[in-house]
Design a protein around this motif. Sequence first.
Motif, PDB file in Angstrom:
ATOM      1  N   LEU A 346       8.210   1.897  20.854  1.00  0.00           N
ATOM      2  CA  LEU A 346       7.764   0.529  20.607  1.00  0.00           C
ATOM      3  C   LEU A 346       8.935  -0.333  20.159  1.00  0.00           C
ATOM      4  O   LEU A 346       9.642   0.014  19.210  1.00  0.00           O
ATOM      5  CB  LEU A 346       6.669   0.532  19.537  1.00  0.00           C
ATOM      6  CG  LEU A 346       6.146  -0.838  19.108  1.00  0.00           C
ATOM      7  CD1 LEU A 346       5.331  -1.470  20.219  1.00  0.00           C
ATOM      8  CD2 LEU A 346       5.301  -0.721  17.839  1.00  0.00           C
ATOM      9  N   ASN A 347       9.116  -1.447  20.840  1.00  0.00           N
ATOM     10  CA  ASN A 347      10.135  -2.408  20.419  1.00  0.00           C
ATOM     11  C   ASN A 347       9.503  -3.370  19.417  1.00  0.00           C
ATOM     12  O   ASN A 347       8.703  -4.217  19.804  1.00  0.00           O
ATOM     13  CB  ASN A 347      10.667  -3.175  21.625  1.00  0.00           C
ATOM     14  CG  ASN A 347      11.821  -4.102  21.259  1.00  0.00           C
ATOM     15  OD1 ASN A 347      12.165  -4.257  20.087  1.00  0.00           O
ATOM     16  ND2 ASN A 347      12.426  -4.725  22.255  1.00  0.00           N
ATOM     17  N   PRO A 348       9.819  -3.252  18.128  1.00  0.00           N
ATOM     18  CA  PRO A 348       9.131  -4.081  17.123  1.00  0.00           C
ATOM     19  C   PRO A 348       9.417  -5.560  17.287  1.00  0.00           C
ATOM     20  O   PRO A 348       8.641  -6.395  16.808  1.00  0.00           O
ATOM     21  CB  PRO A 348       9.665  -3.546  15.793  1.00  0.00           C
ATOM     22  CG  PRO A 348      10.981  -2.933  16.132  1.00  0.00           C
ATOM     23  CD  PRO A 348      10.833  -2.377  17.529  1.00  0.00           C
ATOM     24  N   LYS A 349      10.505  -5.906  17.960  1.00  0.00           N
ATOM     25  CA  LYS A 349      10.834  -7.324  18.139  1.00  0.00           C
ATOM     26  C   LYS A 349       9.938  -8.004  19.165  1.00  0.00           C
ATOM     27  O   LYS A 349      10.044  -9.210  19.379  1.00  0.00           O
ATOM     28  CB  LYS A 349      12.301  -7.461  18.555  1.00  0.00           C
ATOM     29  CG  LYS A 349      13.289  -7.064  17.460  1.00  0.00           C
ATOM     30  CD  LYS A 349      14.715  -7.368  17.826  1.00  0.00           C
ATOM     31  CE  LYS A 349      15.226  -6.467  18.913  1.00  0.00           C
ATOM     32  NZ  LYS A 349      16.675  -6.679  19.182  1.00  0.00           N
ATOM     33  N   SER A 350       9.039  -7.249  19.791  1.00  0.00           N
ATOM     34  CA  SER A 350       8.104  -7.835  20.750  1.00  0.00           C
ATOM     35  C   SER A 350       7.037  -8.683  20.070  1.00  0.00           C
ATOM     36  O   SER A 350       6.314  -9.417  20.736  1.00  0.00           O
ATOM     37  CB  SER A 350       7.433  -6.739  21.579  1.00  0.00           C
ATOM     38  OG  SER A 350       8.392  -5.972  22.266  1.00  0.00           O
ATOM     39  N   SER A 351       6.915  -8.568  18.752  1.00  0.00           N
ATOM     40  CA  SER A 351       5.925  -9.342  17.989  1.00  0.00           C
ATOM     41  C   SER A 351       6.533  -9.743  16.650  1.00  0.00           C
ATOM     42  O   SER A 351       7.147  -8.904  15.974  1.00  0.00           O
ATOM     43  CB  SER A 351       4.648  -8.515  17.771  1.00  0.00           C
ATOM     44  OG  SER A 351       3.840  -9.070  16.759  1.00  0.00           O
ATOM     45  N   ILE A 352       6.359 -10.992  16.281  1.00  0.00           N
ATOM     46  CA  ILE A 352       6.912 -11.471  15.009  1.00  0.00           C
ATOM     47  C   ILE A 352       6.326 -10.687  13.842  1.00  0.00           C
ATOM     48  O   ILE A 352       7.045 -10.177  12.978  1.00  0.00           O
ATOM     49  CB  ILE A 352       6.654 -12.979  14.840  1.00  0.00           C
ATOM     50  CG1 ILE A 352       7.373 -13.772  15.932  1.00  0.00           C
ATOM     51  CG2 ILE A 352       7.102 -13.449  13.456  1.00  0.00           C
ATOM     52  CD1 ILE A 352       7.070 -15.261  15.893  1.00  0.00           C
ATOM     53  N   LEU A 353       4.998 -10.590  13.805  1.00  0.00           N
ATOM     54  CA  LEU A 353       4.342  -9.909  12.689  1.00  0.00           C
ATOM     55  C   LEU A 353       4.690  -8.424  12.674  1.00  0.00           C
ATOM     56  O   LEU A 353       4.964  -7.861  11.605  1.00  0.00           O
ATOM     57  CB  LEU A 353       2.830 -10.095  12.774  1.00  0.00           C
ATOM     58  CG  LEU A 353       2.015  -9.438  11.656  1.00  0.00           C
ATOM     59  CD1 LEU A 353       2.431  -9.970  10.292  1.00  0.00           C
ATOM     60  CD2 LEU A 353       0.521  -9.634  11.877  1.00  0.00           C
ATOM     61  N   LEU A 354       4.702  -7.795  13.838  1.00  0.00           N
ATOM     62  CA  LEU A 354       5.035  -6.376  13.902  1.00  0.00           C
ATOM     63  C   LEU A 354       6.465  -6.129  13.431  1.00  0.00           C
ATOM     64  O   LEU A 354       6.738  -5.148  12.734  1.00  0.00           O
ATOM     65  CB  LEU A 354       4.846  -5.867  15.327  1.00  0.00           C
ATOM     66  CG  LEU A 354       5.089  -4.378  15.560  1.00  0.00           C
ATOM     67  CD1 LEU A 354       4.114  -3.544  14.737  1.00  0.00           C
ATOM     68  CD2 LEU A 354       4.971  -4.041  17.039  1.00  0.00           C
ATOM     69  N   ALA A 355       7.375  -7.031  13.781  1.00  0.00           N
ATOM     70  CA  ALA A 355       8.767  -6.889  13.348  1.00  0.00           C
ATOM     71  C   ALA A 355       8.884  -6.986  11.833  1.00  0.00           C
ATOM     72  O   ALA A 355       9.601  -6.203  11.196  1.00  0.00           O
ATOM     73  CB  ALA A 355       9.626  -7.951  14.022  1.00  0.00           C
ATOM     74  N   LEU A 356       8.175  -7.932  11.236  1.00  0.00           N
ATOM     75  CA  LEU A 356       8.222  -8.094   9.779  1.00  0.00           C
ATOM     76  C   LEU A 356       7.653  -6.873   9.071  1.00  0.00           C
ATOM     77  O   LEU A 356       8.229  -6.379   8.090  1.00  0.00           O
ATOM     78  CB  LEU A 356       7.452  -9.354   9.375  1.00  0.00           C
ATOM     79  CG  LEU A 356       8.027 -10.695   9.858  1.00  0.00           C
ATOM     80  CD1 LEU A 356       7.102 -11.836   9.482  1.00  0.00           C
ATOM     81  CD2 LEU A 356       9.423 -10.918   9.280  1.00  0.00           C
ATOM     82  N   LEU A 357       6.505  -6.364   9.551  1.00  0.00           N
ATOM     83  CA  LEU A 357       5.902  -5.184   8.930  1.00  0.00           C
ATOM     84  C   LEU A 357       6.789  -3.951   9.121  1.00  0.00           C
ATOM     85  O   LEU A 357       6.929  -3.126   8.210  1.00  0.00           O
ATOM     86  CB  LEU A 357       4.516  -4.936   9.531  1.00  0.00           C
ATOM     87  CG  LEU A 357       3.434  -5.968   9.197  1.00  0.00           C
ATOM     88  CD1 LEU A 357       2.155  -5.673   9.982  1.00  0.00           C
ATOM     89  CD2 LEU A 357       3.145  -5.982   7.712  1.00  0.00           C
ATOM     90  N   SER A 358       7.398  -3.816  10.296  1.00  0.00           N
ATOM     91  CA  SER A 358       8.268  -2.662  10.558  1.00  0.00           C
ATOM     92  C   SER A 358       9.494  -2.692   9.658  1.00  0.00           C
ATOM     93  O   SER A 358       9.912  -1.649   9.126  1.00  0.00           O
ATOM     94  CB  SER A 358       8.692  -2.656  12.031  1.00  0.00           C
ATOM     95  OG  SER A 358       7.569  -2.580  12.882  1.00  0.00           O
TER      96      SER A 358
END
Length: 490
Positions: A346-358
């Motif tokens: 999973l590329n966490p940068k594909s979603s703003i919220l997912l990137a912040l949580l990751s």
Amino acid sequence: MTFWFLLLLGIVTYLIVQRSVAHITQTPVWLLWLVLMTPALILSGWTVIYGKQQPPPSPLIIWPSIICVLLYWVLLEQGRRKTKNTPTQPQDIRSQSAIHPTVEPLPVRPIEPTEEIQLRNCFPWSVYYIHNIEYRPQAIICRGQIRTTPTRAYQQIKANIEAEFGDRFLLIFQEGFNGKPFFVLVPNTQAARNPSQPQKITRPGFALFLLVATLITTTLVGSSIAGADPQQLVSDPRIFWQGLPYSLGLMTILGVHELGHYFTARYYRIRATLPYFIPLPLFLGTFGAFIQMRSPVPHRKALFDVSIAGPLAGFLITLPILFWGLINSELVPLTDQAGLFNPEALNPKSSILLALLSKLALGNQLTSTSAINLHPVAVAGFLGLIVTALNLMPVGQLDGGHIVHAMFGQRSAMVIGQISRLLLLLLSLVQSGFLLWAIILLFIPLIDEPALNDVTELDNKRDILGLMAMGLLVIIVLPLPQMLSNLLQM
């Protein structure tokens, strides 16, 4: 590939515009279509010139989309004002298809001719001055001039109708395409069908059976996600239980989402079924869950609260599940196969919220060259984000469609839903994983069933909460901007 996608997008966009707004505006359909297609044409031109290896800059995606959406809105409203001034058949009559699809006049009247005086007496001139009464086979449309607040008008006239006609009718208060509110009396078939006691709609045994069946199918799929070989299940059934963390996480999220709808509906005394899960022995293990409301929504406040309660409750339970799952996930090298819908990379940068949580969960271990191999619980939490985003799409009968309907009214909600479907199609040019979503949204009708009092507006607190919900949708579906990525060192 880009040419054929652009051609398909152009055809679909034209059909959507023609079907959705051509009858409410005099602005040419081709002009509205051209405005909506401009961002796609710009992005396609960039791809042709620079190739797919060089992604377009963020301003080239954001600014044309914002400008074209605003221009589309202006052109639509200008054409709508011209339509209002044209002495043709009132456009709001067509909206009655959302209530009763019958369009051929039939020799049926919901009331007797001698009862019309009684009906007119239910509309005091100081509350709602009647101009004319139109009869339909299964509805009576009362048009006039409102002379007090919408809430007081509806409450007063509803009380008068009940005093005069008992429970024969449901009273609906809507705003037409010309901006003027009107009343609709619809025969109360439920009261006629159940004069003594309400029909029992809860089926706890059936709901429990679906719950257990979905628990089995999601655990089966979860064991595969955990890395178990399905062929080993026959020789070692204990492997089956490795899928339980995924199953419990996903079903908790879906269940809390639907219970948010259920308990809020009960609060407003709306008759609703228990949550029903849909088992599926492949893919995700389930096709989701749902409840059915068997009585009308009383007003836009109730429509908003019932609609937002599900995504809000589901999102709140998703956060700790996803966070725990991310902490227990593994980092893998970032490759070309990494993306938003690849749980093994999973590329966490594909979603703003997912990137912040990751970044919050994994800290400095997560770098610009890292992807995430999701733990089964993290997969369930990630699907919880997807479910939240999909339900918050402001289109038709999705939760987001109900929310914007309650906030802005049905007319504006149809336009917002139209723009949202097209924006998601544009986003699929950058995030190919959204293409399936975009296609699904094209088959969801833009018209939403109205509340009984569909005119009284919401208070400021609910408007702010609704805008925050739309903001949550944005930070889930949009990729992480490069500036924020540099700041987070991702």
